[in-house]
Write an enzyme that holds these catalytic residues in place. Structure first.
Site, PDB file in Angstrom:
ATOM      1  N   HIS A 150       1.065  -1.205  -0.152  1.00 48.10           N
ATOM      2  CA  HIS A 150      -0.135  -0.080   0.157  1.00 48.10           C
ATOM      3  C   HIS A 150       0.817   1.225   0.009  1.00 48.10           C
ATOM      4  O   HIS A 150       2.252   0.975   0.291  1.00 48.10           O
ATOM      5  CB  HIS A 150      -0.839  -0.005   1.484  1.00 48.10           C
ATOM      6  CG  HIS A 150      -1.883  -1.086   1.182  1.00 48.10           C
ATOM      7  ND1 HIS A 150      -3.008  -1.138   0.183  1.00 48.10           N
ATOM      8  CD2 HIS A 150      -2.250  -2.124   2.015  1.00 48.10           C
ATOM      9  CE1 HIS A 150      -3.615  -1.894   0.554  1.00 48.10           C
ATOM     10  NE2 HIS A 150      -3.442  -2.526   1.494  1.00 48.10           N
TER      11      HIS A 150
ATOM     12  N   CYS B 131      -0.446   2.801  -4.330  1.00 49.65           N
ATOM     13  CA  CYS B 131      -1.214   3.998  -4.863  1.00 49.65           C
ATOM     14  C   CYS B 131      -0.187   5.223  -4.180  1.00 49.65           C
ATOM     15  O   CYS B 131       0.628   5.079  -3.313  1.00 49.65           O
ATOM     16  CB  CYS B 131      -2.330   3.961  -3.932  1.00 49.65           C
ATOM     17  SG  CYS B 131      -3.672   2.999  -4.512  1.00 49.65           S
TER      18      CYS B 131
END
Length: 500
Positions: A334, A377
């Site tokens: 992430h 991301c």
């Protein structure tokens, strides 16, 4: 020399190594004596008949040249059994010529791509049958010698060919002190057959800004190439023709293994705000497979906390990379803008990923490409297309029935500094999400691996690879949104990754 010793050495050598030994012996064994050699035992028999194995020195040099230093132990054992009064400096112990060793070194550093180029360039000089029978650079150079195109006294054609293949190969000749002067090329350039691609100012032979007042003519042959000074004066460098300088636009990628590929794969997260990342194992498998085929030693680290990531990369940065051509680091996690997350939910800045490998901290990586690929991301925004569909509340929270997820986290702006020879391939532009299929892996990494495999066959450089990735990923639509990868780089040369 003891026959049992020679038998032991014969058992340890494969057919390619025997072929290399036969090539190295071309100066001391006539053609008919070499042609019938099928294994090392027969070669040793012929060398013995010529009195070349009276002592160990010639065979020792042969084994050292082909990199089989481990077999020297047999010679040491055999030496202990021989008469100590034997003279090691007899006339029957010729010295392996620097010329022959140099040709072998060129063969060792020759990639398959450059071998194909070499054979193409010789298509007018050697018959099709001769070229098709050549499986190594040694075979090609042997055919050149048979045709009188190559000798210790005349290496002009070999130099011309290598100039169009790899600057590092030509430097092997210069390093050995060969004094022949390169002549006008007798073969045509093969840019149309083996095109190289570049982006923006990545042009071969481009002049550095600091060389004001100088211009390089790219249309002249290498033997006539000059640098024009203001006022009509010209300067011809003695060290290398301009065509060789143009080849220096490419990073050297000749070692096997090329270097290390470190994969940090975070799938399970202990942080309360971060979900696990199903599908990331498919990315790990794809990266491992591709970079192994590209000649890298792959090392995988799973579910690493912030501290673990720092420790692993800091330790890696302290290693000696003298015998490696490049470094690859892949992080699957992430992330938010300027950061990725450790498995403990703590942020690791992208700057901290690259810092241990700057030239100041890792001098043996200076001037070598350092590639970072980040699947994470870089914000919470959705990348929209030309006709965006407004997100539904269900889309914002994530559709549990969908196989597409976002690798996202909270947003915090932070810039990423880059030093020389770095490339960072980001799965998405800043402030936006990237997507991952929970069954087949992330959109970006899977396309990256696909394009790397294609480029390994076509000879495209890494920036062309990432351009293809940008185009293919941007065509897709994920949960009604788009994804736009973003490469950032300070590479100073072109980089081509080929399968070994």
């Amino acid at each position: 020399m003891n026959l049992l010793t020679l038998s032991h050495i014969d058992e340890e050598l494969d057919s390619s190594e025997v072929a290399a030994l036969c090539f190295l012996c071309r100066d001391v064994l006539k053609k008919k004596r070499r042609e019938k050699v099928k294994d090392a035992k027969e070669l040793f028999q012929r060398l013995g008949e010529k009195g070349l194995l009276e002592n160990h020195h010639f065979l020792q040099k042969l084994l050292e040249t082909i990199g089989r230093i481990d077999l020297l132990n047999f010679l040491e054992t055999d030496s202990s059994r021989t008469n100590a009064s034997s003279d090691p400096q007899t006339d029957a112990s010729p010295i392996l010529s620097h010329y022959r060793v140099m040709l072998y070194q060129i063969h060792e550093d020759m990639t398959q791509e450059n071998l194909d180029k070499m054979k193409y360039l010789l298509s007018k000089e050697l018959s099709r049958g001769q070229l098709e029978s050549c499986t190594t650079a040694l075979d090609v150079m042997a055919e050149m010698e048979e045709k009188g195109l190559l000798s210790k006294e005349n290496m002009d054609m070999l130099k011309t060919i290598l100039e169009q293949c790899d600057i590092q190969l030509v430097k092997i000749i210069h390093r050995e002190g060969t004094t022949t002067v390169p002549q006008r090329p007798s073969v045509q350039p093969i840019s149309s057959q083996y095109p190289h691609y570049s982006m923006d100012n990545q042009r071969a032979g481009s002049v550095q800004p600091s060389l004001q007042g100088l211009s390089i003519s790219e249309s002249q042959p290498s033997s006539q190439c000059s640098i024009s000074l203001q006022g009509g004066q010209s300067l011809c460098p003695d060290s290398e023709p301009a065509s060789l300088r143009a080849q220096s636009d490419y990073y050297t990628m000749t070692r096997n293994p090329r270097g290390q590929c470190v994969i940090i794969n975070n799938e399970i997260f202990s942080g309360n705000d971060l979900t696990n990342r199903p599908g990331t194992m498919e990315d790990e498998k794809a990266l491992s497979r591709v970079f192994s085929r590209l000649g890298f030693e792959v090392k995988v680290h799973s579910n690493m906390s912030k501290k673990d990531i720092h420790d692993v990369l800091d330790e890696l940065g302290r290693q000696d990379f003298m015998m490696e051509d490049a470094l690859v680091v892949c992080v699957l996690s992430h992330g938010e803008m300027g950061s990725v997350f450790g498995s403990d939910g703590e942020k690791v800045r992208l700057r901290d990923l690259t810092r241990p490998f700057t030239s100041g901290r890792s001098p043996t990586l200076a001037g070598k490409p350092k590639l970072f690929f980040i699947q994470a991301c870089q914000g919470s925004e959705f990348q929209k297309g030309a006709t965006p569909h407004p997100p539904t509340q269900r889309d914002r929270k994530g559709d549990r029935r969908s196989s597409i997820e976002e690798d996202a986290g909270p947003v915090l702006a932070e810039s990423v500094p880059f030093d020389a020879d770095f490339l960072m391939g980001m799965a998405t532009v800043e402030e936006c999400k990237s997507f991952r299929n929970i069954k087949t892996g992330s959109i970006y990494i899977q396309e990256l691996c696909k394009q790397l495999e294609k480029a390994a066959a076509s000879g495209e450089d890494i920036l062309s690879v990432l351009t293809h990735v940008n185009r293919e990923v941007s065509k897709g639509q994920f949960k009604n949104y788009k994804q736009m990868p973003e490469p950032k780089y300070t590479l100073t040369k072109k980089l081509i990754l080929n399968f070994i």
